[in-house]
Design a protein around this motif. Sequence first.
Motif, PDB file in Angstrom:
ATOM      1  N   GLN A  33       0.826  -1.208   0.000  1.00  0.00           N
ATOM      2  CA  GLN A  33       0.000   0.000   0.000  1.00  0.00           C
ATOM      3  C   GLN A  33       0.864   1.263   0.000  1.00  0.00           C
ATOM      4  OE1 GLN A  33      -2.490   0.248   3.512  1.00  0.00           O
ATOM      5  NE2 GLN A  33      -4.183   1.056   2.295  1.00  0.00           N
ATOM      6  N   GLY A  34       0.415   2.274  -0.752  1.00  0.00           N
ATOM      7  CA  GLY A  34       1.210   3.486  -0.902  1.00  0.00           C
ATOM      8  C   GLY A  34       1.033   4.465   0.244  1.00  0.00           C
ATOM      9  N   ARG A 363       4.396  -4.203  -8.184  1.00  0.00           N
ATOM     10  CA  ARG A 363       4.651  -2.807  -7.794  1.00  0.00           C
ATOM     11  C   ARG A 363       5.250  -2.732  -6.390  1.00  0.00           C
ATOM     12  NH1 ARG A 363       0.019   1.505  -6.111  1.00  0.00           N
ATOM     13  NH2 ARG A 363       0.500   0.521  -4.109  1.00  0.00           N
TER      14      ARG A 363
HETATM   15  N1  GLN Z   1      -3.245   4.959  -3.374  1.00  0.00           N
HETATM   16  C1  GLN Z   1      -2.643   3.986  -2.528  1.00  0.00           C
HETATM   17  C2  GLN Z   1      -1.885   2.977  -3.373  1.00  0.00           C
HETATM   18  O1  GLN Z   1      -1.925   3.005  -4.571  1.00  0.00           O
HETATM   19  C3  GLN Z   1      -3.620   3.261  -1.656  1.00  0.00           C
HETATM   20  C4  GLN Z   1      -4.743   3.996  -1.044  1.00  0.00           C
HETATM   21  C5  GLN Z   1      -5.751   3.029  -0.505  1.00  0.00           C
HETATM   22  O2  GLN Z   1      -5.394   2.025   0.066  1.00  0.00           O
HETATM   23  N2  GLN Z   1      -6.988   3.297  -0.748  1.00  0.00           N
HETATM   24  O3  GLN Z   1      -1.246   2.149  -2.811  1.00  0.00           O
END
Ligand code: GLN
Length: 393
Positions: A33-34, A363
């Motif tokens: 997770q980002g 990723r």
């Molecule tokens: N945008 C984040 C990602 O791509 C995750 C956000 C979310 O978990 N909703 O990892």
Amino acid sequence: MKPTNPIFTGIETTIFETMSRLAMAHDAVNLGQGFPDVDGPEDIRKVAADALLEGPNQYPPMLGLPELRQAVADANKRFYGLDIDWQTEVLVTSGATEALADSIMALIEPGDEVILIEPLYDCYLPLVKRAGGIPVRVRVTPPTWELDLEALAGAFTENTKSILINNPMNPAAKVFDDREFNEIANLCVKHDVFAICDEVYEHLVFDGATHWPLMNFKGMRERCVRIGSAGKTFSLTGWKVGYITGAPKLLEPIAKAHQFVTFTTPPNLQKAVAYGIAKGDSYYETLAADLQAKRDRMAAGLQELGFGVLPCAATYFLTCDISGLELGDNDVDVCMKLVEEAGVAVVPVSAFYASDAPTQFIRFCFCKRDEVIDEALSRLSAYLLPDKAVARN
Ligand code: GLN
Ligand code: PMP
């Protein structure tokens, strides 16, 4: 019992949440997770904390605190030369996700075609479908993630209402170039189409490149809504403060959707984000430079381990081709192996496609402390190259 809505019933929990849960269950380093593993600037958090104690903590104006709307308008001028009227052209939302939901609900009618570019961020498809829109998918193609302009032109029809474009793009880490954006702008003007622009990574662009909103391109000022996220710009993803910039004709119905979705966003967070946006250039430069160094650290390590590291011009993410490794060629299986056996959680890129996904890409999220990046690389090395690990010991 009567059925619940099929668009949300039975679909899976998001891949990001799923991988974070698996990371916890397996005590893995979480590069799925980002989110940054260090909170954003303390002075911004202090403004939020003080405002929470001092109040008021009651409903702020529906469109957002004037000081935050002004800060967003000022930032549009400062970074992109856009003249934005803060009173009629800015709306504060609870994260970019709400901004996307509001925009899609307000602009799309049942039967409208909406052009989406794969790989696509996970909420786009269900939100478009729930609004009654018909998703029309085009692709950017790895390893360079170029947009096939002919396919794009072919996707526009008389029923196209909107294109939804994520620039810089997650997970491709691509920044669309002028040629691509000129063509998108031409097509939008020619076919009388709106653009919903998800620009949450606008300030996370590397190698001296500049982010240019689609709104800056010819004919697009009145056709675009531009979405930003304080979560990304200030490394405070849990705050969920977003903002939309757009011409009054588009923003008005979007604000009406917002008034029935969340109505407002916590006032102390809005105040702190207004303070943050006004930070000097050095804040923004350091943010991008620090991330760029992390990108390079992780890319070098992954390359050495045999991953096919794809170019990364922006965002939090590195995509890698796994076909050169002996892990198998199914990204989902490989991600499961890596989290369970190597102790590193990452995300399969096929999760960003509606169907017919490529399956050889995974990723990695690199907005982590250097020691965390190094620990992940050392776990991957021990897993992929066990002989080397033994030799070192
Ligand atoms: N945008 C984040 C990602 O791509 C995750 C956000 C979310 O978990 N909703 O990892
Ligand atoms: N769009 C994209 C492309 C994203 O990667 C994310 C993930 N954070 C969001 C939107 C959501 O942003 P927010 O957390 O502000 O809702």
